[in-house]
Each structure stands twice: as structure tokens, then as C-alpha cells.
Design an enzyme around this catalytic site. Structure first.
Site, mmCIF file in Angstrom:
data_model
loop_
_atom_site.group_PDB
_atom_site.id
_atom_site.type_symbol
_atom_site.label_atom_id
_atom_site.label_comp_id
_atom_site.label_asym_id
_atom_site.label_seq_id
_atom_site.Cartn_x
_atom_site.Cartn_y
_atom_site.Cartn_z
ATOM 1 N N CYS A 56 0.340 -0.933 -0.040
ATOM 2 C CA CYS A 56 -0.071 -0.087 -0.049
ATOM 3 C C CYS A 56 0.590 1.398 0.219
ATOM 4 O O CYS A 56 0.101 2.016 -0.693
ATOM 5 C CB CYS A 56 -1.507 0.047 1.288
ATOM 6 S SG CYS A 56 -1.882 -1.478 1.534
ATOM 7 N N ARG A 133 -7.923 -3.942 -2.995
ATOM 8 C CA ARG A 133 -7.726 -3.261 -3.826
ATOM 9 C C ARG A 133 -8.511 -2.357 -4.971
ATOM 10 O O ARG A 133 -8.233 -3.479 -5.960
ATOM 11 C CB ARG A 133 -5.953 -3.644 -4.712
ATOM 12 C CG ARG A 133 -5.407 -4.131 -3.997
ATOM 13 C CD ARG A 133 -3.371 -4.058 -4.246
ATOM 14 N NE ARG A 133 -3.243 -4.977 -3.098
ATOM 15 C CZ ARG A 133 -2.515 -4.280 -1.850
ATOM 16 N NH1 ARG A 133 -2.490 -2.677 -1.598
ATOM 17 N NH2 ARG A 133 -0.814 -4.871 -1.274
#
Length: 221
Positions: A56, A133
Site C-alpha cells: 500500500c 485493492r
């Protein structure tokens, strides 16, 4: 079916392409934001699993790097995870301190999972407590135009997100479609004819045709 399962089935939803994006009002690192605040602009709403995680962090650096280019295209960015706003702020400061990258876009603190649930961001097969995601491209009229889902293990390709939005904007402006692996400067696809007469006219129109249903042309600059 138990009452618990029935309740879950009723609350989980998934958005659909070319329908209005689910409305929301959420706490972010830039204050309370509503979807309607983005009317007139394209919006990339994306979720990440958690703050202070390695993949991330690389993605946030990537989003920050393409942010200026997105702004030139009238595109805003809005991140989301099921972390608190204090965690988001601390993580953004950490990225700036360690990597020298400022995060210029807001991040939703979706602790009650309302936005994540409305957009189908939680995939229980991967994780019941983290958002996957996901990338949602919403046009200036609030219509959901594209969705991309990535697994937890795979970071997103920022150039593909730029390419996707460029293709959508090109299709809207010129009323065309774009072929596989299209990038700006390549030929575009002329929409297929809807009548036999239109098919005959197409052959004589000067397009580069492989057959009557597959014709390409250069975009007029």
C-alpha cells in the site's frame, strides 16, 4: 438460511457499470466529503487494505506521482481503507518523512465500512476485515464508468489507470472505441454499423478496414 446470513446478503451490494455510483458522505483526512462534491470532475475512488503496509505504501507513492497528470485531465483522487483518520494522517506523515512524498489527496476513514460495503470493496475470500485493492472511475455526471479489482498481493499499475481514463475521455469526446493495448496516438475503432446500408457506406468512407465490422481511423487533432 440463518437470519445472520440473510442480513449479510441484504446489506452487501456491488455497483454496476454505467449506473450512478453509490452516494456517500464520509470522514476523510481533508474533512467530511460527499460524492456530490466531485460533480463536474472525474473521480478515481480507490481502496487499500491497510495503512502502514508495504504494498500500500508503494501504491500511495505511485498515486501521488501521477496526481499532477490526473489533475490536468480533470481527475480527482480519493483513497479509502477501514482505518481511522488518525491512522491515515500518521501514515501520510510517515510516507513524507521516510520517502519525501506528500500525499495530496484525501483518504476516507471508513471505520463503519459503509462506503466499502456500498462499493463491494470487501472480499471475504481474501479478508473479512480489510478492503481489497479496488479502483472505481466515476465520470463528471456521477456515473460509474470502470472498475478494477486487484488481489492483496499485487500492487496496481499507475500507468494503466492513466491509460484507462484517457481511453474513457477519448471515447466520450470522439464517439469511438479503443482497441487492445491502445495508447494516445494510436488509431481508434469506429463504432460498428447498425444497418446494412451503414455497413456499405463505411467501406467507402475511407477508414482503414479489415472488414466492414472492424474499421480504424486516426483521430483528428
Amino acid at each position: 438460511m440463518s437470519s445472520e446470513i440473510q442480513e449479510t446478503a441484504q446489506t452487501v451490494s456491488f455497483p454496476r457499470l454505467n449506473e450512478p455510483a453509490p452516494a456517500f458522505e464520509a470522514v476523510t483526512t481533508h474533512g467530511v466529503i460527499q460524492l456530490s462534491d466531485y460533480e463536474g470532475s472525474w473521480l478515481v475512488l480507490f481502496s487499500h487494505p491497510a495503512d502502514f503496509t508495504p504494498v500500500c505504501t508503494t501504491e500511495f507513492v505511485g498515486f501521488a506521482e501521477i496526481f499532477p497528470e490526473l489533475q490536468k485531465m480533470n481527475v480527482e483522487l480519493l483513497g479509502l481503507s477501514i482505518d481511522s483518520v488518525y491512522s491515515h494522517i500518521a501514515w501520510a506523515r510517515n510516507i513524507n518523512e521516510n520517502l519525501g512524498v506528500e500525499i495530496p489527496f484525501p483518504i476516507i476513514a471508513d471505520l463503519d465500512k459503509q462506503v466499502a460495503t456500498a462499493y463491494g470493496m470487501i472480499m471475504p475470500g481474501e479478508s473479512k476485515v480489510e478492503t481489497s485493492r479496488c479502483v472505481f472511475v466515476i465520470d463528471p455526471e456521477g456515473i460509474l464508468r470502470a472498475m478494477i479489482y486487484y488481489p492483496l498481493t499485487t500492487g496496481r499499475n499507475m500507468q494503466e489507470i492513466l491509460r484507462l481514463i484517457t481511453a474513457l475521455q477519448t471515447a466520450d469526446e470522439h464517439k469511438v472505441a479503443t482497441p487492445a493495448n491502445w495508447i494516445p496516438g494510436d488509431q481508434v475503432i469506429v463504432p460498428p454499423p447498425q444497418t446494412a446500408e451503414a455497413a456499405d457506406e463505411r467501406v467507402a468512407a475511407g477508414y482503414e478496414c479489415i472488414d466492414w465490422y472492424l474499421c480504424k481511423k486516426d483521430l483528428e487533432v
